[in-house]
Write a protein that holds these residues in place. Sequence first.
Motif, mmCIF file in Angstrom:
data_model
loop_
_atom_site.group_PDB
_atom_site.id
_atom_site.type_symbol
_atom_site.label_atom_id
_atom_site.label_comp_id
_atom_site.label_asym_id
_atom_site.label_seq_id
_atom_site.Cartn_x
_atom_site.Cartn_y
_atom_site.Cartn_z
ATOM 1 N N LYS A 27 30.152 -21.325 153.515
ATOM 2 C CA LYS A 27 28.923 -21.837 153.891
ATOM 3 C C LYS A 27 28.736 -22.868 155.059
ATOM 4 C CE LYS A 27 26.570 -21.280 149.183
ATOM 5 N NZ LYS A 27 26.265 -21.850 147.973
ATOM 6 N N HIS A 28 30.012 -23.600 155.093
ATOM 7 C CA HIS A 28 30.084 -24.686 155.994
ATOM 8 C C HIS A 28 31.531 -25.129 156.277
ATOM 9 C CE1 HIS A 28 29.755 -28.932 157.398
ATOM 10 N NE2 HIS A 28 28.441 -28.491 157.797
ATOM 11 N N LEU A 29 31.550 -25.087 157.637
ATOM 12 C CA LEU A 29 32.913 -25.459 158.357
ATOM 13 C C LEU A 29 32.826 -26.844 159.090
ATOM 14 C CD1 LEU A 29 34.527 -22.145 159.129
ATOM 15 C CD2 LEU A 29 35.463 -23.692 157.437
ATOM 16 N N GLN A 30 33.667 -27.862 158.742
ATOM 17 C CA GLN A 30 33.636 -29.075 159.597
ATOM 18 C C GLN A 30 35.009 -29.073 160.435
ATOM 19 O OE1 GLN A 30 31.112 -31.283 159.656
ATOM 20 N NE2 GLN A 30 32.123 -32.425 161.316
ATOM 21 N N PHE A 31 34.849 -28.915 161.517
ATOM 22 C CA PHE A 31 36.085 -28.690 162.443
ATOM 23 C C PHE A 31 36.405 -30.221 163.127
ATOM 24 C CE2 PHE A 31 33.558 -24.868 163.171
ATOM 25 C CZ PHE A 31 34.457 -24.121 162.696
ATOM 26 N N PRO A 32 37.696 -30.321 163.333
ATOM 27 C CA PRO A 32 38.462 -31.566 163.993
ATOM 28 C C PRO A 32 37.683 -32.034 165.238
ATOM 29 C CG PRO A 32 40.161 -29.966 163.096
ATOM 30 C CD PRO A 32 39.040 -29.224 163.218
ATOM 31 N N LYS A 33 37.544 -33.310 165.350
ATOM 32 C CA LYS A 33 36.788 -33.660 166.664
ATOM 33 C C LYS A 33 37.687 -33.128 167.927
ATOM 34 C CE LYS A 33 35.790 -38.040 168.900
ATOM 35 N NZ LYS A 33 35.787 -39.548 168.790
ATOM 36 N N ARG A 54 11.813 -26.598 146.135
ATOM 37 C CA ARG A 54 11.397 -27.939 146.924
ATOM 38 C C ARG A 54 10.235 -27.871 147.787
ATOM 39 N NH1 ARG A 54 17.530 -30.299 147.688
ATOM 40 N NH2 ARG A 54 18.145 -30.793 145.645
ATOM 41 N N HIS A 55 10.377 -26.850 148.622
ATOM 42 C CA HIS A 55 9.263 -26.611 149.675
ATOM 43 C C HIS A 55 8.634 -25.307 149.583
ATOM 44 C CE1 HIS A 55 11.053 -30.109 151.251
ATOM 45 N NE2 HIS A 55 12.251 -29.615 151.256
ATOM 46 N N PRO A 56 7.855 -25.006 148.559
ATOM 47 C CA PRO A 56 7.319 -23.497 148.343
ATOM 48 C C PRO A 56 6.409 -23.074 149.497
ATOM 49 C CG PRO A 56 6.196 -25.078 147.038
ATOM 50 C CD PRO A 56 7.317 -25.890 147.667
ATOM 51 N N ASP A 57 5.812 -23.991 150.279
ATOM 52 C CA ASP A 57 5.019 -23.492 151.312
ATOM 53 C C ASP A 57 5.638 -23.243 152.697
ATOM 54 O OD1 ASP A 57 2.881 -23.732 149.523
ATOM 55 O OD2 ASP A 57 2.586 -25.686 149.887
ATOM 56 N N GLN A 58 6.968 -23.605 152.943
ATOM 57 C CA GLN A 58 7.556 -23.471 153.903
ATOM 58 C C GLN A 58 8.616 -22.388 153.958
ATOM 59 O OE1 GLN A 58 9.457 -27.169 155.158
ATOM 60 N NE2 GLN A 58 7.957 -28.557 154.499
ATOM 61 N N GLU A 59 8.474 -21.638 155.207
ATOM 62 C CA GLU A 59 9.421 -20.613 155.467
ATOM 63 C C GLU A 59 10.349 -21.101 156.362
ATOM 64 O OE1 GLU A 59 7.497 -17.104 157.161
ATOM 65 O OE2 GLU A 59 6.102 -17.096 155.783
ATOM 66 N N CYS A 60 11.760 -20.516 155.872
ATOM 67 C CA CYS A 60 13.022 -20.662 156.892
ATOM 68 C C CYS A 60 12.889 -19.968 157.836
ATOM 69 C CB CYS A 60 14.227 -20.553 155.811
ATOM 70 S SG CYS A 60 15.648 -20.549 156.676
ATOM 71 N N HIS A 61 13.014 -20.553 159.185
ATOM 72 C CA HIS A 61 13.070 -19.617 160.392
ATOM 73 C C HIS A 61 14.296 -20.217 161.247
ATOM 74 C CE1 HIS A 61 11.718 -17.374 163.682
ATOM 75 N NE2 HIS A 61 11.426 -18.478 164.578
ATOM 76 N N ILE A 62 14.989 -19.599 161.535
ATOM 77 C CA ILE A 62 16.327 -20.060 162.234
ATOM 78 C C ILE A 62 16.140 -19.790 163.819
ATOM 79 C CG2 ILE A 62 18.832 -20.179 162.461
ATOM 80 C CD1 ILE A 62 17.692 -21.488 159.926
ATOM 81 N N HIS A 97 27.488 -27.709 162.895
ATOM 82 C CA HIS A 97 26.327 -26.805 162.355
ATOM 83 C C HIS A 97 25.083 -27.305 162.784
ATOM 84 C CE1 HIS A 97 28.010 -23.694 159.229
ATOM 85 N NE2 HIS A 97 28.840 -24.513 159.391
ATOM 86 N N ASN A 98 24.170 -26.240 163.321
ATOM 87 C CA ASN A 98 22.955 -26.810 163.660
ATOM 88 C C ASN A 98 21.852 -26.679 162.283
ATOM 89 O OD1 ASN A 98 23.269 -27.192 166.448
ATOM 90 N ND2 ASN A 98 23.173 -25.037 166.635
ATOM 91 N N TYR A 99 22.379 -26.007 161.442
ATOM 92 C CA TYR A 99 21.770 -25.834 159.989
ATOM 93 C C TYR A 99 22.561 -26.068 159.055
ATOM 94 C CZ TYR A 99 18.917 -23.467 163.706
ATOM 95 O OH TYR A 99 17.994 -23.179 164.671
#
Length: 258
Positions: free
Chosen positions: A177-183, A220-228, A246-248
């Motif tokens: 789900k998530h990778l944090q890369f070295p600077k 948490r946000h039932p009225d919002q749609e996830c749009h990437i 990560h942008n999202y």
Amino acid sequence: STMADVKSKRRRLSDGAARLHNDDDSPPNCLADLPSGILAHTASFLATPSRVLLLQALNDSDDDDVPSSSSAIVGSHHEVLDFGQIEKDLAEKLSDQDIQRILLHTDAVNKVKKLLLTNCIKMTGVGLEPLRGSEIIEQIDLSIVEFVGDDRETSISCDHVLPILDSLIEREGPAMKHLQFPKKWRKEVVTESDFHAFLLRYNLMWESRGDIDCPICKERHPDQECHIEGPWVETSDIWQVNYGSHNYVCYGCLSIAA
């Protein structure tokens, strides 16, 4: 606990064991002579990496095999393996072999979901080999440093780490789900580099998942749609500030209890 605290506890336990010794009048000569129950109780005060290092010291061996008696000291709950929980000076001294042993003793490939390699500045990445092919790991923080502006030199190498990361994202239905890369990998956009090529493959992994349906976000946000819009990980940042980031990120999805 600090190393001084741990040493103090060990001395108290050793004194207690000497008083409780029933076989003869001589006290234990070393920690390994203490009853396993006392050792397990002592280890329960330590972070997981320190538990494995204690076990290695007790075994007094360079053998990387995991002994059957290790579970009492190392424990069995290792969803989160955070090197930031141990003393900074100790983490800075850990070699790839040390990290490899910790991953082997915790059965990381089958148990660890979140790995943070904070302060492991000597690690090149060879020690992450036991994670290869993990079907459960969700988060890896390879940034090493503790905070933005921490400019310590790190040894982590793309050549060693990227093949292992590929093994985590190339399988069908990866857990990542998530990778944090070295600077130092993100300092400059080099489209011909192995790192840039990996970022493109990582984005393809996310795209292959289709629409992301997060029950936590929906609750948490039932009225919002996830749009990437755009890539999940930035690959064309002209200012080179967010490159490789990560942008999202849904921190609800990424919440894993320690």
